[in-house]
Design a protein around this motif. Structure first.
Motif, PDB file in Angstrom:
ATOM      1  N   ASP A 214       0.875  -1.181   0.000  1.00 37.82           N
ATOM      2  CA  ASP A 214       0.000   0.000   0.000  1.00 37.82           C
ATOM      3  C   ASP A 214       0.909   1.227   0.000  1.00 37.82           C
ATOM      4  N   VAL A 215       1.260   1.698  -1.209  1.00 39.47           N
ATOM      5  CA  VAL A 215       2.255   2.759  -1.381  1.00 39.47           C
ATOM      6  C   VAL A 215       1.552   4.104  -1.502  1.00 39.47           C
ATOM      7  N   HIS A 216       2.045   5.088  -0.756  1.00 40.98           N
ATOM      8  CA  HIS A 216       1.457   6.433  -0.758  1.00 40.98           C
ATOM      9  C   HIS A 216       2.459   7.448  -1.296  1.00 40.98           C
ATOM     10  N   ALA A 217       1.962   8.403  -2.093  1.00 37.54           N
ATOM     11  CA  ALA A 217       2.814   9.487  -2.584  1.00 37.54           C
ATOM     12  C   ALA A 217       3.282  10.326  -1.412  1.00 37.54           C
ATOM     13  N   GLU A 218       4.527  10.751  -1.472  1.00 41.63           N
ATOM     14  CA  GLU A 218       5.067  11.599  -0.402  1.00 41.63           C
ATOM     15  C   GLU A 218       4.266  12.881  -0.238  1.00 41.63           C
ATOM     16  N   ASN A 219       3.733  13.430  -1.345  1.00 39.71           N
ATOM     17  CA  ASN A 219       2.971  14.674  -1.276  1.00 39.71           C
ATOM     18  C   ASN A 219       1.493  14.442  -0.963  1.00 39.71           C
ATOM     19  N   GLY A 220       1.086  13.186  -0.798  1.00 36.76           N
ATOM     20  CA  GLY A 220      -0.287  12.875  -0.430  1.00 36.76           C
ATOM     21  C   GLY A 220      -1.287  12.866  -1.577  1.00 36.76           C
ATOM     22  N   ASN A 221      -0.824  12.991  -2.819  1.00 30.64           N
ATOM     23  CA  ASN A 221      -1.740  13.080  -3.964  1.00 30.64           C
ATOM     24  C   ASN A 221      -2.425  11.766  -4.312  1.00 30.64           C
ATOM     25  N   TRP A 222      -1.795  10.641  -4.032  1.00 29.26           N
ATOM     26  CA  TRP A 222      -2.322   9.353  -4.459  1.00 29.26           C
ATOM     27  C   TRP A 222      -1.861   8.253  -3.523  1.00 29.26           C
ATOM     28  N   LYS A 223      -2.538   7.095  -3.650  1.00 29.69           N
ATOM     29  CA  LYS A 223      -2.083   5.868  -3.008  1.00 29.69           C
ATOM     30  C   LYS A 223      -2.316   4.733  -3.987  1.00 29.69           C
ATOM     31  N   SER A 224      -1.389   3.776  -3.988  1.00 32.81           N
ATOM     32  CA  SER A 224      -1.412   2.674  -4.937  1.00 32.81           C
ATOM     33  C   SER A 224      -1.393   1.365  -4.179  1.00 32.81           C
ATOM     34  N   ARG A 225      -2.459   0.583  -4.341  1.00 27.36           N
ATOM     35  CA  ARG A 225      -2.551  -0.739  -3.720  1.00 27.36           C
ATOM     36  C   ARG A 225      -2.107  -1.755  -4.758  1.00 27.36           C
ATOM     37  N   ARG A 226      -0.968  -2.380  -4.536  1.00 24.10           N
ATOM     38  CA  ARG A 226      -0.306  -3.193  -5.551  1.00 24.10           C
ATOM     39  C   ARG A 226      -0.633  -4.673  -5.358  1.00 24.10           C
ATOM     40  N   PHE A 227      -1.555  -5.148  -6.176  1.00 21.83           N
ATOM     41  CA  PHE A 227      -2.051  -6.525  -6.079  1.00 21.83           C
ATOM     42  C   PHE A 227      -1.091  -7.535  -6.692  1.00 21.83           C
ATOM     43  N   LEU A 228      -0.625  -7.261  -7.911  1.00 16.87           N
ATOM     44  CA  LEU A 228       0.306  -8.144  -8.606  1.00 16.87           C
ATOM     45  C   LEU A 228       1.565  -7.362  -8.934  1.00 16.87           C
ATOM     46  N   LEU A 229       2.714  -7.986  -8.681  1.00 15.05           N
ATOM     47  CA  LEU A 229       4.003  -7.345  -8.916  1.00 15.05           C
ATOM     48  C   LEU A 229       4.887  -8.264  -9.747  1.00 15.05           C
ATOM     49  N   LYS A 230       6.049  -7.786 -10.105  1.00 14.26           N
ATOM     50  CA  LYS A 230       6.980  -8.543 -10.931  1.00 14.26           C
ATOM     51  C   LYS A 230       7.211  -9.952 -10.381  1.00 14.26           C
ATOM     52  N   ARG A 231       7.372 -10.058  -9.069  1.00 16.49           N
ATOM     53  CA  ARG A 231       7.675 -11.358  -8.451  1.00 16.49           C
ATOM     54  C   ARG A 231       6.549 -12.387  -8.642  1.00 16.49           C
ATOM     55  N   ASP A 232       5.343 -11.924  -9.006  1.00 18.07           N
ATOM     56  CA  ASP A 232       4.233 -12.841  -9.229  1.00 18.07           C
ATOM     57  C   ASP A 232       4.302 -13.533 -10.590  1.00 18.07           C
ATOM     58  N   GLY A 233       5.204 -13.068 -11.466  1.00 11.82           N
ATOM     59  CA  GLY A 233       5.460 -13.753 -12.722  1.00 11.82           C
ATOM     60  C   GLY A 233       4.385 -13.658 -13.782  1.00 11.82           C
ATOM     61  N   MET A 234       3.551 -12.646 -13.724  1.00 11.64           N
ATOM     62  CA  MET A 234       2.464 -12.517 -14.690  1.00 11.64           C
ATOM     63  C   MET A 234       2.865 -11.725 -15.944  1.00 11.64           C
TER      64      MET A 234
ATOM     65  N   SER B 230       2.107  -5.755 -13.895  1.00 10.82           N
ATOM     66  CA  SER B 230       1.668  -5.535 -12.514  1.00 10.82           C
ATOM     67  C   SER B 230       0.274  -4.931 -12.552  1.00 10.82           C
ATOM     68  N   PHE B 231      -0.476  -5.136 -11.462  1.00 11.04           N
ATOM     69  CA  PHE B 231      -1.895  -4.774 -11.384  1.00 11.04           C
ATOM     70  C   PHE B 231      -2.118  -4.044 -10.080  1.00 11.04           C
ATOM     71  N   HIS B 232      -2.735  -2.869 -10.158  1.00 11.32           N
ATOM     72  CA  HIS B 232      -2.856  -1.973  -9.010  1.00 11.32           C
ATOM     73  C   HIS B 232      -4.249  -1.356  -8.940  1.00 11.32           C
ATOM     74  N   GLU B 233      -4.649  -1.006  -7.740  1.00  8.75           N
ATOM     75  CA  GLU B 233      -5.762  -0.079  -7.542  1.00  8.75           C
ATOM     76  C   GLU B 233      -5.120   1.205  -7.029  1.00  8.75           C
ATOM     77  N   THR B 234      -5.380   2.300  -7.740  1.00  8.63           N
ATOM     78  CA  THR B 234      -4.800   3.584  -7.357  1.00  8.63           C
ATOM     79  C   THR B 234      -5.915   4.567  -7.055  1.00  8.63           C
ATOM     80  N   ILE B 235      -5.772   5.262  -5.946  1.00 10.61           N
ATOM     81  CA  ILE B 235      -6.701   6.335  -5.577  1.00 10.61           C
ATOM     82  C   ILE B 235      -6.004   7.661  -5.851  1.00 10.61           C
ATOM     83  N   ILE B 236      -6.616   8.481  -6.696  1.00  8.39           N
ATOM     84  CA  ILE B 236      -6.129   9.833  -6.962  1.00  8.39           C
ATOM     85  C   ILE B 236      -7.023  10.765  -6.152  1.00  8.39           C
ATOM     86  N   HIS B 237      -6.439  11.475  -5.218  1.00 13.17           N
ATOM     87  CA  HIS B 237      -7.233  12.292  -4.307  1.00 13.17           C
ATOM     88  C   HIS B 237      -7.787  13.540  -4.993  1.00 13.17           C
TER      89      HIS B 237
END
Length: 131
Positions: free
Chosen positions: A15-35, A38-45
């Motif tokens: 659950d990665v958040h922008a340092e400036n608070g503009n967005w947050k990215s929930r990272r469901f699938l990443l490189k290590r998953d071998g797909m 990568s697949f994310h849900e991102t909230i843009i405030h």
């Protein structure tokens, strides 16, 4: 098979958040998953503006809630984003992503896949990281 629920990601390292608070990215699938992506849900405030230039990645984004806009800095064209809008950055376009009157909830796919540690640098770029 990989099965995850959002509750397993919120408030974890994925659950990665922008340092400036503009967005947050929930990272469901990443490189290590071998797909191969990568697949994310991102909230843009709401009311935010973020400069982005994915020089190393292609991204497709689908808005499932909220509103905002994307400004293509290559053409100057501004596109409204609402529930049901998809855009793809197939040319590494430099752009501004702006939250509107309410938070935007976006489903995003990156190629090459992210490792999960990426954040935008001073040029709006995600670096290419190895696991």
């Amino acid at each position: 098979m990989i099965v995850k629920h959002l509750n397993e990601i919120v408030d974890t390292q994925a659950d990665v958040h922008a340092e400036n608070g503009n967005w947050k990215s929930r990272r469901f699938l990443l490189k290590r998953d071998g797909m191969g992506f990568s697949f994310h849900e991102t909230i843009i405030h709401a009311g935010t503006e973020t400069y982005i230039h994915y020089a190393n990645h292609l991204e497709a984004v689908y808005c499932v809630a909220g509103n905002g806009e994307i400004e293509d800095l290559e053409t100057g064209k501004v596109h409204k984003i609402t529930d049901g809008t998809m855009y793809a950055l197939n040319g590494h376009e430099r752009h501004y992503l702006r939250g509107g009157t309410e938070d935007m909830r976006m489903v995003c796919v990156f190629n090459p896949p992210l490792t999960g540690r990426e954040t935008h640098d001073e040029n709006g770029v995600y670096p290419l990281l190895e696991d």
